[in-house]
Design a protein around this motif. Sequence first.
Motif, PDB file in Angstrom:
ATOM      1  N   GLY A   1       3.641  -2.003  -6.125  1.00 42.02           N
ATOM      2  CA  GLY A   1       2.343  -1.809  -5.597  1.00 42.02           C
ATOM      3  C   GLY A   1       1.507  -3.071  -5.278  1.00 42.02           C
ATOM      4  O   GLY A   1       1.838  -4.011  -5.218  1.00 42.02           O
ATOM      5  N   ILE A   2       0.055  -2.706  -4.835  1.00 40.65           N
ATOM      6  CA  ILE A   2      -0.783  -3.550  -4.171  1.00 40.65           C
ATOM      7  C   ILE A   2      -1.067  -4.535  -5.380  1.00 40.65           C
ATOM      8  O   ILE A   2      -1.477  -5.904  -5.018  1.00 40.65           O
ATOM      9  N   GLY A   3      -1.113  -4.137  -6.376  1.00 43.60           N
ATOM     10  CA  GLY A   3      -1.494  -5.008  -7.759  1.00 43.60           C
ATOM     11  C   GLY A   3      -0.717  -6.333  -7.710  1.00 43.60           C
ATOM     12  O   GLY A   3      -1.186  -7.223  -8.169  1.00 43.60           O
TER      13      GLY A   3
ATOM     14  N   ARG B   1      -6.371   5.191  -8.059  1.00 42.39           N
ATOM     15  CA  ARG B   1      -6.941   4.072  -8.643  1.00 42.39           C
ATOM     16  C   ARG B   1      -6.134   3.458  -9.756  1.00 42.39           C
ATOM     17  O   ARG B   1      -6.158   2.162  -9.614  1.00 42.39           O
TER      18      ARG B   1
ATOM     19  N   SER C   1      -2.806   3.105  -9.972  1.00 45.11           N
ATOM     20  CA  SER C   1      -1.652   2.546  -9.275  1.00 45.11           C
ATOM     21  C   SER C   1      -1.814   1.220  -8.680  1.00 45.11           C
ATOM     22  O   SER C   1      -1.045   0.461  -8.733  1.00 45.11           O
ATOM     23  N   THR C   2      -3.077   1.170  -8.233  1.00 48.66           N
ATOM     24  CA  THR C   2      -3.632   0.043  -7.463  1.00 48.66           C
ATOM     25  C   THR C   2      -3.299  -1.328  -8.280  1.00 48.66           C
ATOM     26  O   THR C   2      -3.288  -2.456  -7.760  1.00 48.66           O
TER      27      THR C   2
ATOM     28  N   THR D   1       2.044   1.739  -3.305  1.00 46.07           N
ATOM     29  CA  THR D   1       1.027   2.225  -4.283  1.00 46.07           C
ATOM     30  C   THR D   1       0.833   3.764  -4.191  1.00 46.07           C
ATOM     31  O   THR D   1       0.660   4.457  -5.013  1.00 46.07           O
TER      32      THR D   1
ATOM     33  N   ILE E   1       0.808  -1.167  -0.069  1.00 50.80           N
ATOM     34  CA  ILE E   1       0.008  -0.023  -0.033  1.00 50.80           C
ATOM     35  C   ILE E   1       0.995   1.189  -0.227  1.00 50.80           C
ATOM     36  O   ILE E   1       0.446   2.073  -0.802  1.00 50.80           O
TER      37      ILE E   1
ATOM     38  N   ILE F   1      -8.132  -2.165  -1.328  1.00 44.26           N
ATOM     39  CA  ILE F   1      -8.222  -1.204  -2.593  1.00 44.26           C
ATOM     40  C   ILE F   1      -9.389  -0.230  -2.736  1.00 44.26           C
ATOM     41  O   ILE F   1      -9.066   0.831  -2.689  1.00 44.26           O
TER      42      ILE F   1
ATOM     43  N   ALA G   1      -9.084   2.283  -0.203  1.00 50.26           N
ATOM     44  CA  ALA G   1      -7.723   3.360  -0.471  1.00 50.26           C
ATOM     45  C   ALA G   1      -8.404   4.124  -1.588  1.00 50.26           C
ATOM     46  O   ALA G   1      -8.170   5.296  -1.534  1.00 50.26           O
TER      47      ALA G   1
END
Lengths: 299, 271, 261
Positions: B228-230, B216, B218-219, B82, B79, B252, B255
């Motif tokens: 990142g969190i992806g 949004r 960058s997730t 991200t 996180i 997500i 966030a």
Amino acid sequence: MSAALEAKLGRAWKKPPFIANPVFRWLLIGGSIAYFVVALGGIDVSWDRIVKGMAYGKRFIFAFGEIFGAFYDYISDLFPDLFGNTSGRDPNDSRWIEIWTEKEIIKGLYESIVMTIASTVVGIAISIPIALGAASNIAPMPVYLFCRSIIALSRALNEIIVAIILVAILGFGPLAGFITLSFATIGFLAKLLAEDIENMNKQQAEAVKSTGASWGQWINFGVQPQVMPRLIGLSMYRLDINFRESAVLGLVGAGGIGATLNTAFDRYEFDTVAAILLTIIVIVMILEYLSGVIRGKVQ
Amino acid sequence: MPTHEKNGLKVWQVRETKAQLIRWGAWLIGLAIFIFAWKEISDNTLWFMMDNVGEVVADIAGRATPPAWSFILELGGPIWDTLAIATLGTFFSLIMAVPVAFLAARNTTPSRVFVRPIALLIIVSTRSVNSLIWALLLVSIVGPGVLAGLIAISIRSIGFCAKLLYEAIEEINVVQVEAIKATGASRMQVMVYGIVPQIMPAFAGIAVFRWDINIRESTVLGLVGAGGIGLALQSSLNVLAWPKVSLILLVILVAVVIGEWVSAKVRGAII
Amino acid sequence: MLELQGLTKIYNTGDKALSDVTLSIPSGQVVALIGPSGAGKSTLIRCINRLVQPTSGSATIDGVNITALGAGGLRKARRKMGMIFQEYALVERLTVMENVLSGRLGYVGFFRSLFRKFPQSDVDAAYRLLDRVGLLEMADKRADALSGGQRQRVGICRALIQDPSLLLVDEPTASLDPKTSRQIMRLIVELCSERGLAAIINIHDVALAQMYVQRVVGLKLGEVVFDGGPNDLTPAVLTDIYGEEDWEATIEKVDDEDEDT
């Protein structure tokens, strides 16, 4: 000379700071700098990898230049008069067409366009009733809340994430992409349209109501004419966005040109990548131009 | 007034008959295109798979609940990454977008014939390519990780910010600029005193607006390896760890909602 | 001393805004420029400081031919011409002080102006001017927090801090109420006589012009059709400039208003 003036003369002048409270101001500045340093410092940079990657970068740029040249040749063969081209080549023999057919770009692109059109139409059709329901000056409270939560949900969920979930449920293919884009269209269009309805001229709408019109007639004569130009403009804009999004949905298996693109990246086939990107850019430019013309006409 | 004859009487209608026909024709063509597009999608779909959609949904939902709450401790790093991608990416893109916007605006560009088209080309090409595609490209150049995501977001946002900013520059009050010019100010001074103060609110609004969008975007960058969190989402999806997936999606969502709330508050305060 | 010689402006659209204007204004003289909308009043004063590029002819101020200057010379020449605008043209998001000090931009370097480090003499001059127009307390307010009359006073300060020898004034009262209009006109004329400035004031309010200026120039379709004292403005002259109308009332009104001021 007044006393107030005398007090000021000879004293330096400084612009009053943006944030009056000095403690808060310095905390904000210091905090921002600290965050910046920490966040930037936390990024791993592998110089070896970058040096190696630069070769790829160079290849990509060269490929892009080459493909751009091929595209230019194709266009000038297609419209020889416009470019003063006298070579007389058949545009269908060009390198551009060769890349297109060889790598199945056409097929992926076609699927992207189909998804874009279908999802934009369906998205608009669903957005209109939801927008009416989400306009606080038209809809009763329960309907308003219901429609607003649909919009909020659609806006909060990233297209790619929706696509991942839908692919898990529906399997690979354009259906997942189509539903994803339709759903995303609702969040965008219904929200902006509802805001437009809320901001419309009350007198015009009331004038229609005062003639004894039914609810349907009222919407048709009092509301619709006022929001129509904006609806058309927003729809064109959304068509543009949907096309751009459709290009990446293929990365997660939801149909369109993204799958082709992903494969090309995996294999480092930068000429295919360049051809696809160029095609996307050109189509987006055409769409933007068209939407500009159409918006100019309706307003 | 457009009318037509009916039983020997003139009847009023909204449009002339020809215009009416063209309108109907346009609708018909539009409908045909839509039906065609829908048929293409339908032909590429295995409809028999849809018979048990209900079961599939129920199955996945069953596996995904309850979310793996304990996993949340491991999500702190992703996180943070991200957020760093979104914030730093917005910052760097603004640094690049400002000169591009001044070169693209009709009233500030040094040359409408040479410089402006180049600036517009930068805007349209960075804007029309999705950040995930930029991320794919950068992952292959700088390798997987946060850096690729950061550069992808920075490049992708240039076009967006520069476009909104140059539109704001074109809409400034020219008399205020004239007044500064009339004092004998140089070109740069005219910019700093006459133009910059006028576009400051637009600039701040664009910055927060883009920051919100970048959170949004960058997730999901991690799905292609750009940090990142992806990244966590991708690895959980790969092993079908549904409880983790549902937790990540929830994080997500939170966030994104917080990002939107902050951006709306800040924009409200500016305007 | 301002000397206009055959000044002509033809816009790209082909509209002839000024044709062959020849005019001479000695130092210290305040001239009102009257004429109907579209007569070229605004174009004329913008041609003098070249916010609008004249097509032909010349404008000479204290012996310097402004129309022939390059970019650097033009900036120097502009410092000697203060301009006051119809809609005040303050940079609204800057403070009053910054707006006044922006009149010194032609004299200070870029980085000094960027960091707002104006010489102390400029800062003192700004305070003096603000005190003179009664806005000293407003110095650190933002310009958009001021009323119309106050903004125009700030506009006047910005023009005067340039230390000009000529004031170009474009419809100073068009956005103001009648009382404030008079105050602003009086202030401009007083400041001109205090400092011995020449001024050209575009104005559509004939009565107001007559009250304050020494000389009136009438412009019609870009040509000078009248040049004389305020008392030479007869109904016949006004008809010539503006077209047929009952002018007695306008001129009489001047006398009435004079009594209550």
